[in-house]
Enzyme design. Sequence first.
Site, PDB file in Angstrom:
ATOM      1  CG  HIS A  26      -2.113  -0.806   1.183  1.00  0.00           C
ATOM      2  ND1 HIS A  26      -2.565  -1.544   2.251  1.00  0.00           N
ATOM      3  CD2 HIS A  26      -3.000  -1.043   0.177  1.00  0.00           C
ATOM      4  CE1 HIS A  26      -3.656  -2.197   1.924  1.00  0.00           C
ATOM      5  NE2 HIS A  26      -3.948  -1.906   0.663  1.00  0.00           N
ATOM      6  CB  CYS A  62      -2.542   0.312   8.656  1.00  0.00           C
ATOM      7  SG  CYS A  62      -1.486   0.158   7.213  1.00  0.00           S
TER       8      CYS A  62
END
Length: 295
Positions: free
Chosen positions: A175, A270
Site C-alpha cells: 500500500h 493503517c
Amino acid sequence: MTELTWGRHYAAVEPTAFRVEYAINPFMDPAVQPDGALAHAQWTEMVRVLRSLGARVDVLPQRDDAPDMVYAMNLGLALPGHGGDRVVLSHMRHPQRRMETGSAAGWFESAGWSTSYVGRDGVGAHLEAGDAFAFGGDLVVGYGPRTEELALKALATDLGLRVRGLRITHPGMYHLDLAFCPLDDRRAMVCPAALDDASAAALLDLVPEPLVLTEEEALSTFCANSVVVGRTVVMPACPPRVRAQLEEWGFEVVLVEVGEFHKGGGSVRCLTNPLDVTVGRELVPVPGGEVVLPG
C-alpha cells in the site's frame, strides 16, 4: 509552511477480534499470532495519544469474522464537503477482507455520509483506500499490488479530481501508506524503493521537500505509516536520521508502540482513517476528472 488542513478527525476499529488468520502480505504468518490483550492495550494508548493532541477519533466495532478490519485506513476514502460528505468504499483485492465493506457502509451511512463504489463483491476495479492521499492539490494513488490501475479513472471521474497514479512494485510496501506520508503542504516522507523508477521520480518531483526514506527504514520501522496532527507526527518508530530532519523542520515526534499490529502488516496509519480530507488547499476540483500516470 502551511500545516495539513486534515488529520484531526479519524475513524478507528476497536481490535476485539484481531488475529492473523491468513497470509495476504509478507508480514503475515498464521503461526505467529498477536497477543490480543496487548494489541488492545496498544490500540487504546494510540487512540488516547491522538485525542490528547486534539484529534477526534470515532470508533467502529470490529466484526468477529473480519480479523483485518482493525486496519481502518482501508475501509474507504472519505471526502467531507465534496458535494456533501461522501466516501468511496474500498473494493478489497483479497476476498478475505471484502465483508468489511458492508459494515463500513452501514456505519458511514448512519453517520450521514453518502457512499459510492468503483467495484464491489468481486466485480469491477479493486480500490483500497490505503493507497490514496491528498497532496499538492491532487489525489495521489498507488496501484499495483492492491489497487488496480482501472480504479484511477473511476475515481477521477466519480470525484471530479486529478488523480496521479504511482505504480507500486515492492511486495513489502503493498500500500502507498507504507511508503508515503504527507507532513505539510510541501513536505512528505517518501520511500522511492516502493515504486518503479518512473513513479519514484514523479513522486519526488511532486513533493518540493521530500524526506527520503531508505528501503530498510521503511520496512523495519514502519515509519512512513504514521499520522500527522498539526505539527506532531505520531509514529511507531523513528530512525535517528529521520527524527533529526523532522525536528529541524519544526515537527514534534511522538512514538506509540503498536508492534502487535505489525504482525498483520500495518501500523499507525493503517489503524486510522482520516475523515476530514476536504476539497480545498489539498484537493483542487477538475471537471470530469483526469488521470496522470508516470512516464
